[in-house]
Design an enzyme around this catalytic site. Structure first.
Site, PDB file in Angstrom:
ATOM      1  N   THR A  25       0.850  -1.200   0.000  1.00 56.43           N
ATOM      2  CA  THR A  25       0.000   0.000   0.000  1.00 56.43           C
ATOM      3  C   THR A  25       0.883   1.247   0.000  1.00 56.43           C
ATOM      4  O   THR A  25       1.951   1.243   0.633  1.00 56.43           O
ATOM      5  CB  THR A  25      -0.894   0.000   1.258  1.00 56.43           C
ATOM      6  OG1 THR A  25      -1.813  -1.085   1.144  1.00 56.43           O
ATOM      7  CG2 THR A  25      -1.691   1.295   1.408  1.00 56.43           C
ATOM      8  N   GLY A  81       5.970  -0.811  -0.063  1.00 55.35           N
ATOM      9  CA  GLY A  81       6.820   0.338   0.244  1.00 55.35           C
ATOM     10  C   GLY A  81       7.272   0.278   1.693  1.00 55.35           C
ATOM     11  O   GLY A  81       7.010  -0.699   2.409  1.00 55.35           O
ATOM     12  N   GLY A  96       1.108   4.779   5.695  1.00 50.85           N
ATOM     13  CA  GLY A  96      -0.136   4.742   4.917  1.00 50.85           C
ATOM     14  C   GLY A  96      -1.245   3.974   5.606  1.00 50.85           C
ATOM     15  O   GLY A  96      -2.264   3.667   4.991  1.00 50.85           O
ATOM     16  N   GLU A 102      -0.589  -5.407   5.941  1.00 48.91           N
ATOM     17  CA  GLU A 102       0.719  -5.560   5.300  1.00 48.91           C
ATOM     18  C   GLU A 102       1.554  -6.612   6.031  1.00 48.91           C
ATOM     19  O   GLU A 102       2.240  -7.416   5.401  1.00 48.91           O
ATOM     20  CB  GLU A 102       1.462  -4.221   5.303  1.00 48.91           C
ATOM     21  CG  GLU A 102       0.887  -3.239   4.300  1.00 48.91           C
ATOM     22  CD  GLU A 102       1.494  -1.844   4.405  1.00 48.91           C
ATOM     23  OE1 GLU A 102       1.377  -1.098   3.426  1.00 48.91           O
ATOM     24  OE2 GLU A 102       2.054  -1.502   5.455  1.00 48.91           O
TER      25      GLU A 102
HETATM   26  C1  5RP Z   1       1.520   1.845   4.218  1.00 49.29           C
HETATM   27  C2  5RP Z   1       2.995   1.779   4.205  1.00 49.29           C
HETATM   28  C3  5RP Z   1       3.691   2.375   3.025  1.00 49.29           C
HETATM   29  O1  5RP Z   1       4.347   1.358   2.372  1.00 49.29           O
HETATM   30  C4  5RP Z   1       4.653   3.416   3.477  1.00 49.29           C
HETATM   31  O2  5RP Z   1       3.933   4.374   4.226  1.00 49.29           O
HETATM   32  C5  5RP Z   1       5.363   4.081   2.312  1.00 49.29           C
HETATM   33  O3  5RP Z   1       4.462   4.856   1.594  1.00 49.29           O
HETATM   34  P1  5RP Z   1       4.867   5.663   0.287  1.00 49.29           P
HETATM   35  O4  5RP Z   1       5.198   4.646  -0.742  1.00 49.29           O
HETATM   36  O5  5RP Z   1       3.619   6.443  -0.040  1.00 49.29           O
HETATM   37  O6  5RP Z   1       6.021   6.555   0.630  1.00 49.29           O
HETATM   38  O7  5RP Z   1       3.641   1.250   5.082  1.00 49.29           O
HETATM   39  O8  5RP Z   1       1.007   1.345   5.432  1.00 49.29           O
END
Ligand code: 5RP
Length: 228
Positions: A25, A81, A96, A102
């Site tokens: 995500t 990510g 996120g 996840e």
């Molecule tokens: C969501 C996450 C995302 O992978 C993390 O926040 C990175 O986000 P982005 O790719 O928008 O920088 O852990 O829970």
């Protein structure tokens, strides 16, 4: 092409016909989903599982086959990510808000690849606020306990209210500045009743693909034994 997009586009090369793929995500994963959708349109045959409603919607609307996690018996590879990654490939995730799903998907995946821009690489975890997913019941008491421990907790907010995750929980972000022992701290936090999951992902990533300027760098631990 920006660093997130560079890392995302490289990651789909690791997805092969017949795989069941975990989709993480976040904004970097969204680039990966775009690239994957192109490969699917060209004939790549895969099944995927999503780690959030947002990812589910984006992937399904892009023509990718997304199935319920309960319907798969294995996940070959998950691409996600991260908010911070240390030199041992431990990470903080959950910026996120999808850390619970996840972690379930990652820990049931034979291999995990993280895709990040270069700002995510740190010597030590902790500058990024550590997300802790908690059940709403008793969560004010948890905040008090974390305050006493000087973890500097704060409920994650959305439009003035506590943010609610896909699993129906609240998020408490801990402003720690540094985490000396990621695995030990994860275990400590999980001893508090009401804590559902912690955004520390220690020993989970097998490979990190980093976008650096116009290049990509691959930090590879794929030779680790597969988790399943
Ligand atoms: C969501 C996450 C995302 O992978 C993390 O926040 C990175 O986000 P982005 O790719 O928008 O920088 O852990 O829970």
């Amino acid at each position: 092409m920006n660093e997130k997009q560079l890392a995302a586009e490289r990651s789909v090369d690791f997805i092969k016909d017949g795989m069941t793929v975990g989709l993480g995500t976040g904004s970097t994963v969204n680039y990966m989903i775009d690239a994957l959708a192109q490969k699917v349109k060209k004939g790549l045959k895969i099944k995927t599982v999503a780690t959030s409603k947002l990812t589910f919607q984006l992937a399904a609307s892009s023509g990718i086959d997304v199935v319920d996690l309960e319907l798969v018996d294995r996940i070959d590879l998950t691409i996600d990510g991260a908010d911070e990654v240390d030199p041992q490939l431990n990470g903080i995730k959950g910026g996120g808000a999808a850390l619970l799903y996840e972690k379930i998907v990652a820990s049931n995946s034979a291999k995990n690849i993280w895709i990040v821009d270069s700002s995510k690489l740190v010597k030590k975890l902790g500058r990024f606020p550590l997300p802790v997913e908690v059940i709403p019941y008793g969560s004010n008491l948890l905040i008090s306990k974390f305050e006493k421990k000087k973890f500097k907790p704060a409920f994650r907010k959305f439009e003035g209210n506590n943010f609610i995750t896909d699993g129906g929980h609240f998020l408490i972000d801990l402003n720690l500045e540094k985490i000396d022992d990621p695995k030990g701290f994860e275990e400590e936090l999980k001893t508090y009743p009401g804590v559902v999951e912690v955004g520390l992902f220690a020993g989970i990533a097998d490979m990190v693909i980093v976008g650096e300027g116009k290049e990509i760098r691959i930090i590879d631990r794929m030779d680790r034994p597969a988790k399943k």
